[in-house]
Design a protein around this motif. Structure first.
Motif, short mmCIF file in Angstrom:
data_model
loop_
_atom_site.label_atom_id
_atom_site.label_comp_id
_atom_site.label_asym_id
_atom_site.label_seq_id
_atom_site.Cartn_x
_atom_site.Cartn_y
_atom_site.Cartn_z
N GLY A 245 34.99 -64.96 34.65
CA GLY A 245 35.41 -65.96 35.62
C GLY A 245 36.88 -66.33 35.46
N GLU A 246 37.31 -67.28 36.29
CA GLU A 246 38.71 -67.68 36.31
C GLU A 246 39.04 -68.63 35.17
N VAL A 247 40.30 -68.64 34.78
CA VAL A 247 40.81 -69.59 33.81
C VAL A 247 41.15 -70.88 34.54
N ILE A 248 40.67 -72.00 34.02
CA ILE A 248 40.84 -73.29 34.69
C ILE A 248 41.85 -74.12 33.92
N ASP A 249 42.81 -74.65 34.63
CA ASP A 249 43.85 -75.46 34.03
C ASP A 249 43.45 -76.93 34.08
N GLN A 250 43.17 -77.51 32.90
CA GLN A 250 42.76 -78.92 32.87
C GLN A 250 43.90 -79.88 33.20
N ASP A 251 45.11 -79.37 33.21
CA ASP A 251 46.23 -80.21 33.61
C ASP A 251 46.41 -80.25 35.13
N ASP A 252 45.56 -79.52 35.83
CA ASP A 252 45.60 -79.47 37.29
C ASP A 252 44.60 -80.48 37.85
N PRO A 253 45.05 -81.52 38.55
CA PRO A 253 44.11 -82.55 39.04
C PRO A 253 43.09 -82.02 40.04
N TYR A 278 21.33 -68.19 36.44
CA TYR A 278 21.56 -68.97 37.66
C TYR A 278 22.67 -69.98 37.37
N ILE A 279 23.74 -69.90 38.14
CA ILE A 279 24.91 -70.73 37.92
C ILE A 279 25.23 -71.53 39.19
N ILE A 280 25.49 -72.83 39.02
CA ILE A 280 25.99 -73.66 40.11
C ILE A 280 27.50 -73.71 40.02
N GLU A 281 28.16 -73.36 41.12
CA GLU A 281 29.62 -73.34 41.12
C GLU A 281 30.13 -73.31 42.55
N ALA A 282 31.27 -73.93 42.77
CA ALA A 282 32.00 -73.80 44.04
C ALA A 282 32.95 -72.63 43.88
N ARG A 283 32.72 -71.55 44.63
CA ARG A 283 33.50 -70.33 44.48
C ARG A 283 34.18 -69.96 45.80
N ASN A 284 35.19 -69.13 45.67
CA ASN A 284 35.86 -68.54 46.84
C ASN A 284 36.39 -69.59 47.80
N GLY A 285 36.88 -70.70 47.23
CA GLY A 285 37.46 -71.73 48.07
C GLY A 285 36.46 -72.63 48.76
N ASP A 286 35.16 -72.49 48.44
CA ASP A 286 34.14 -73.35 49.06
C ASP A 286 34.33 -74.80 48.64
N ASP A 287 34.08 -75.71 49.55
CA ASP A 287 34.15 -77.14 49.23
C ASP A 287 32.90 -77.60 48.49
N LYS A 288 31.75 -77.05 48.84
CA LYS A 288 30.48 -77.47 48.26
C LYS A 288 30.02 -76.43 47.23
N ALA A 289 29.51 -76.92 46.11
CA ALA A 289 28.97 -76.03 45.08
C ALA A 289 27.67 -75.40 45.56
N GLU A 300 29.31 -60.26 36.46
CA GLU A 300 29.66 -60.51 37.85
C GLU A 300 28.64 -61.44 38.52
N TYR A 301 29.15 -62.20 39.49
CA TYR A 301 28.28 -62.95 40.39
C TYR A 301 27.74 -61.97 41.42
N THR A 302 26.41 -61.85 41.49
CA THR A 302 25.83 -60.81 42.33
C THR A 302 25.45 -61.30 43.72
N ARG A 303 25.04 -62.57 43.86
CA ARG A 303 24.72 -63.06 45.21
C ARG A 303 24.61 -64.58 45.20
#
Length: 669
Positions: A245-253, A278-289, A300-303
């Protein structure tokens, strides 16, 4: 699953007896804006706090309180004869506060005891905790000091469970904002001896982990010195973590929602393939998880399995059969926590329960025997303060209620609404409707947190106020969790501004609908909601006649110094500063602006919002010559609802209702 046969709810020997001390009190007609149900009923601690059936279906445990000032008692019944308990247990001088079956013979739980008389620093507690296991066959307790919670019951190891350190508070007042960063340690706990063996020690880099049913650590989020967060997984048998997955910057609000929301991450595994999670996440720019399937073999996320239209997916439901990890539903907020079903058998079970349980609202199977024939179901909702139902061999009976003296007809309905804020954002809200015909006086009741979900099951404060004739609005103002990232992020730097407007706009919306008298509006809140009530008391062109601030944050500057340190991520540090330190409204500094009557209520051993918040505000108000502020100290009360005993509730409710009726603006509310 067999079709249930509706049984009489008065089956001989099944209904739990609560003792004459809790005999029903008569409802009274009372003066205007006083409850028809006596305060002694509302002030009760929960009479039943846990009911569970053992995996083999042979025994039921009940953790209950039989008197107004009494302590919890653990009773164990044989399901073949529920007429009297096999065991009645307590932990004197400690008090049992949780209990659950972890095997056919063992119960695991926590006890507490007041050990100190004062709270001197943030998150200090006047109570000490102990973890216990109880052997039913030997009638023997094992105890270890400290507060541990179950991570996994380890089905293949009947005498062992996996536990973790820490309590992770989360209730009506909100989560601990540092909980996600706090390292935990994980142990195998021997139920027979009480001995612990370290499995994994959390570090700053890897503070916590998710485990599978075999006790293998499978998922973690690692925090690096540069305040970036990386996500890692392990396959069974691996000795090290693999990043994905992506690296998340905690200094980014813009990443705050991912952490402070508290619900994104790994939820469970496919029982037929341990490398599918099974993972809950907001991906690909989605507003809702959304709920995603993840393949640990490929990384990889498969579906995407499910995404709600107007809310975040906030959790999953697995099969009610113990040890069966089948994914059966995803849950998301709406009028209640709604279910999106994947499993038709479990869906059919819940549909049957809805028909059998009176006033079914938020109901769930809380425990079930391995053969599926015996289960405990818990329900709560606007017309049910919390009830427990025993189902065995197709028959159902009520075991008891969290408040058996409250009747469904005395409670009020709650309506889920969405209303527009002044900037066009749609705000979810819950309206509790009193008996009679409006327009009604209104109490705006903002939740604590503020970064917590607001979904109505049964709300005691809302129901008490409605029983006294007040309409109650509980707004899901911006920053409320569960309604998407945009809804959360819109609150950044808006403490006392747009967040406050959301509450006022909800009240004005109900006025426009003809439901509320515009000259009879008040605000009452606790924790962050108490802060909002202080801000409401200081607003210009005020729409409120009075405000009640419970456990309110008034000294954001002092609180900030108490909770941050050199290692606090920049985005979180900046977020705290916007709560009245560098920006945002600071009620203590603006005490001279208090322009309506105000009541402050605070526990003197509050560990989350220390007592100085009320003491300092009082000193400042006295110096400013403010005579329109009253104060109530709840001696021995902490921040959380579970620490408010009968005498605290009686003092609080008596004062609140008298204040609203007599001191809330000219002539009272």
């Amino acid at each position: 699953m067999k079709a249930f046969k509706t049984a009489s709810l008065a089956l001989a020997g099944v209904a739990m007896t609560l003792g004459s001390v809790l005999a029903p009190l008569p409802a009274v007609a009372g003066p205007q804006n006083q409850p028809t149900v006596p305060l002694e009923v509302w002030a009760l601690r929960d009479v039943i706090t846990a009911v569970q059936v053992s995996p083999d279906g042979k025994h039921v445990l009940v953790l209950k309180n039989e008197s107004r000032e009494g302590e919890n008692i653990l009773e164990i019944y044989a399901t073949g004869d529920m007429s009297k308990p096999l065991r009645r247990l307590n932990a004197s001088p400690m008090e049992l506060i949780s209990a659950r079956w972890v095997s056919n013979n063992h119960i695991f739980g926590t006890a507490w005891q007041v050990k100190r008389s004062a709270v001197k620093r943030q998150e200090e507690n006047v109570r000490s905790y102990a973890t216990y296991s109880y052997n039913l066959e030997k009638n023997k307790f094992n105890q270890v000091e400290g507060n541990f919670s179950i991570v996994n019951t380890l089905p293949d190891e009947p005498d062992t469970v996996l536990v973790q350190t820490g309590r992770g508070d989360s209730d009506l007042t909100g989560v601990d904002p540092f909980d996600v960063f706090r390292p935990r340690s994980y142990y195998r706990y021997n139920l027979e001896t009480g001995a612990r063996t370290l499995v994994l020690k959390g570090t700053t880099k890897y503070p916590n982990a998710v485990f599978d049913d075999k006790g293998n650590p499978r998922f973690t989020q690692g925090q690096d010195p540069d305040n970036t967060v990386r996500t890692y997984y392990r396959k069974p048998g691996d000795g090290s973590w693999t990043q994905f997955g992506e690296v998340i910057d905690q200094d980014d609000p813009t990443q705050l929602y991912r952490f402070l929301g508290g619900f994104q991450g790994l939820q469970g595994f496919d029982p037929d393939n341990p490398n599918i999670g099974y993972i809950i996440e907001a991906r690909n720019g989605d507003d809702k998880a959304a709920l995603w399937e993840f393949n640990f073999d490929t990384g990889e996320y498969t579906r995407k399995l499910f995404q709600a239209e107007n809310a975040d997916v906030m959790g999953i439901v697995q099969s009610s059969i113990p040890g069966d990890e089948r994914l059966v539903a995803a849950i998301y907020p709406g009028a209640k926590m709604e279910y999106h079903w994947f499993d038709e058998e479990e869906k059919a079970l819940y549909e049957q329960l809805a028909k059998l349980i009176p006033n079914a609202h938020q109901y769930r199977v809380t425990s079930r025997s391995l053969d599926g024939n015996t289960m405990i179901v818990q329900n709560s909702g606007p017309r049910d303060p919390g009830s427990y139902w025993f189902i065995k061999d197709g028959k159902i009976a009520k075991l008891g209620s969290e408040n058996p003296l409250l009747k469904a007809e005395q409670l009020s309905d709650v309506e889920f609404i969405r209303y527009p804020a002044r900037d066009g954002m749609m705000i979810p809200g819950y309206v509790t409707k009193p008996k009679g015909k409006g327009p009604f006086p209104l109490i705006v009741l903002p939740h604590g947190g503020p970064a917590v979900p607001e979904v109505i099951g049964y709300d005691e404060w809302g129901q008490l106020l409605a029983n006294a004739g007040y309409m109650v609005l509980q707004p899901g103002y911006r920053q409320t969790v569960g309604w998407g990232k945009k809804h959360f992020d819109a609150a950044y730097d808006q403490h006392g501004f747009a967040m406050q407007d959301d509450k006022d706009d909800g009240a004005l919306y109900l006025v426009k609908q003809g439901l509320v008298d515009p000259d009879r509006i008040a605000m009452f809140g606790w924790s962050y909601g108490g802060y909002a009530a202080l801000v409401a008391a200081q607003r210009e062109q005020n729409i409120y006649q009075c405000a009640i601030a419970g456990a309110a944050v008034s000294r954001a500057d002092v609180w900030y110094r108490d909770v941050v340190n050199a290692y606090t991520p920049k985005a979180l540090d900046d977020w705290f500063k916007t709560r009245g330190v560098t920006t945002g409204i600071h009620p203590y500094n603006d005490v001279a602006k208090t322009n309506i009557p105000l009541l402050m209520v605070h526990g003197d051993v509050d560990s989350r919002v220390l007592y100085y918040h009320m003491k300092d505000f009082k000193d400042a108000a006295d110096k400013a010559g403010k005579t329109n502020v009253q104060y109530l100290t709840l001696k021995g009360a902490d921040h959380f609802y579970t620490t408010l005993m009968y005498e605290h509730q009686m003092a609080f409710y008596t004062k609140m209702l008298d204040y609203l009726a007599n001191d809330c603006g000219p002539g009272g509310l």
